[in-house]
Write an enzyme that holds these catalytic residues in place. Structure first.
Site, PDB file in Angstrom:
ATOM      1  N   SER A  65       0.870  -1.184   0.000  1.00  0.00           N
ATOM      2  CA  SER A  65       0.000   0.000   0.000  1.00  0.00           C
ATOM      3  C   SER A  65       0.898   1.221   0.000  1.00  0.00           C
ATOM      4  O   SER A  65       2.057   1.155   0.449  1.00  0.00           O
ATOM      5  CB  SER A  65      -0.856  -0.003   1.268  1.00  0.00           C
ATOM      6  OG  SER A  65      -1.411   1.285   1.497  1.00  0.00           O
ATOM      7  N   TYR A  97      -2.816  -1.023  10.458  1.00  0.00           N
ATOM      8  CA  TYR A  97      -2.719  -1.218   9.004  1.00  0.00           C
ATOM      9  C   TYR A  97      -1.382  -0.690   8.463  1.00  0.00           C
ATOM     10  O   TYR A  97      -0.668  -1.386   7.716  1.00  0.00           O
ATOM     11  CB  TYR A  97      -3.893  -0.514   8.324  1.00  0.00           C
ATOM     12  CG  TYR A  97      -3.982  -0.720   6.839  1.00  0.00           C
ATOM     13  CD1 TYR A  97      -4.577  -1.861   6.307  1.00  0.00           C
ATOM     14  CD2 TYR A  97      -3.475   0.227   5.946  1.00  0.00           C
ATOM     15  CE1 TYR A  97      -4.660  -2.058   4.942  1.00  0.00           C
ATOM     16  CE2 TYR A  97      -3.556   0.038   4.580  1.00  0.00           C
ATOM     17  CZ  TYR A  97      -4.153  -1.106   4.082  1.00  0.00           C
ATOM     18  OH  TYR A  97      -4.231  -1.299   2.721  1.00  0.00           O
TER      19      TYR A  97
HETATM   20  C1  BGC Z   1      -6.236   1.490   1.929  1.00  0.00           C
HETATM   21  C2  BGC Z   1      -7.399   2.334   1.471  1.00  0.00           C
HETATM   22  C3  BGC Z   1      -6.961   3.755   1.200  1.00  0.00           C
HETATM   23  C4  BGC Z   1      -5.703   3.800   0.340  1.00  0.00           C
HETATM   24  C5  BGC Z   1      -5.156   5.218   0.193  1.00  0.00           C
HETATM   25  C6  BGC Z   1      -5.107   1.612   0.938  1.00  0.00           C
HETATM   26  O1  BGC Z   1      -4.040   0.801   1.290  1.00  0.00           O
HETATM   27  O2  BGC Z   1      -6.651   0.130   2.076  1.00  0.00           O
HETATM   28  O3  BGC Z   1      -8.423   2.311   2.451  1.00  0.00           O
HETATM   29  O4  BGC Z   1      -8.004   4.457   0.539  1.00  0.00           O
HETATM   30  O5  BGC Z   1      -4.707   2.970   0.886  1.00  0.00           O
HETATM   31  O6  BGC Z   1      -5.094   5.906   1.402  1.00  0.00           O
END
Ligand code: BGC
Length: 281
Positions: A166, A179
């Site tokens: 991410s 996260y």
């Molecule tokens: C998340 C999303 C978020 C995106 C940008 C992703 O890794 O799961 O919820 O919109 O990152 O912030």
């Protein structure tokens, strides 16, 4: 420019058969990014094992859609955070497909909370699915890649792993420390594994998506107000579609990228360019 939540990007070009004859396992493949990756792989000629943890019907739909592209496909229900279930899934998929050439470790979730109210369960859940799940699946895939070695007629590499990371492996994210920590961990997991396994001709890389239109972040795009606010973070001016990630995954798993080892490809419409600085600082 029209920037409502219903704005759809124009269709991507047709995928060439870059993965013909290869066998892939995609985790979390019955929705969102995982589903798009599995279907893009099928279009590119790969047989696909569709992992999921809940939603039998949705998984079966992906299997049928993949088969319609003329490849083999089957669904495997397994919790990627559970060692026994992961081992069984790999055993079954390898028995059914003969071997595996590609793993896309995509399964992931969010359990958001401000730090003072985040429970230990929320912390453990996110770390165990997002990070431990990637460890368990990578270990199982690497064992198979090493056992089998390179088959030059199929691919230059003995195997490829794509870790779904991410932008939050880099961008801190208040209210989401579990996260963001899991994605920062994926970066080191991927790079350390890439270093360890490159001599065996196993290529391990990450894709770091930005804001993609999937169920994980619906509240960030499903009203015009939310969408416009989100666009303040995206210089390219549109949300990403799951297919944007699927097409990059095909390319990153193919021999076109044979010399890409241990890299993170950001697919984020420029989110990591810190657009707040374009008019400030
Ligand atoms: C998340 C999303 C978020 C995106 C940008 C992703 O890794 O799961 O919820 O919109 O990152 O912030």
């Amino acid at each position: 420019m029209n920037s409502t939540s219903t704005t759809q990007a124009p269709p991507l070009p047709t995928l060439p058969k870059l993965l013909a004859g290869q066998k892939a396992l995609v985790t979390g493949a019955n929705s969102g990014i995982g589903k798009a990756v599995a279907l893009a792989f099928a279009k590119a000629g790969a047989d696909v094992a569709i992992n999921y943890v809940a939603g039998d019907d949705a998984a079966q739909e992906v299997v049928e859609a993949a088969k319609a592209e003329g490849v083999k496909a089957a669904a495997y229900k397994a919790d990627v955070a559970d060692e026994g279930q992961v081992e069984d899934m790999f055993k079954q998929a390898i028995a059914a497909f003969g071997t595996l050439d590609i793993l896309v470790s995509n399964a992931g979730l969010q359990r958001d909370a401000a730090i003072e109210s985040m429970t230990l369960d929320q912390w453990h859940k996110v770390l165990s699915v997002n990070l431990t799940g990637q460890f368990l699946c990578a270990r199982a895939a690497i064992r198979e890649f090493k056992r089998r070695g390179v088959r030059p007629e199929i691919s230059r590499a003995a195997g490829k792993i794509i870790c779904m990371s991410s932008v939050h492996q880099t961008i801190p994210w208040a209210g989401h420390v579990n996260y963001a920590s899991s994605k920062g961990g994926i970066m080191q997991l991927m790079e350390s594994l890439a270093q360890e396994c490159a001599p065996d001709r196993i290529r391990i890389n990450s894709i770091a998506p930005g804001a993609i239109r999937t169920p994980i972040n619906t509240t960030a795009w499903d009203t015009p107000e939310a969408y416009d606010k989100l666009m303040q973070l995206v210089p390219y001016g549109r949300i990403g579609e799951p297919e944007d990630i699927g097409h990059v995954a095909v390319w990153l798993a193919s021999d076109h990228t044979d010399y890409i080892v241990g890299s993170t490809i950001f697919v984020d419409g420029g989110m990591t360019l810190y657009p707040g600085f374009s008019t400030n600082g």
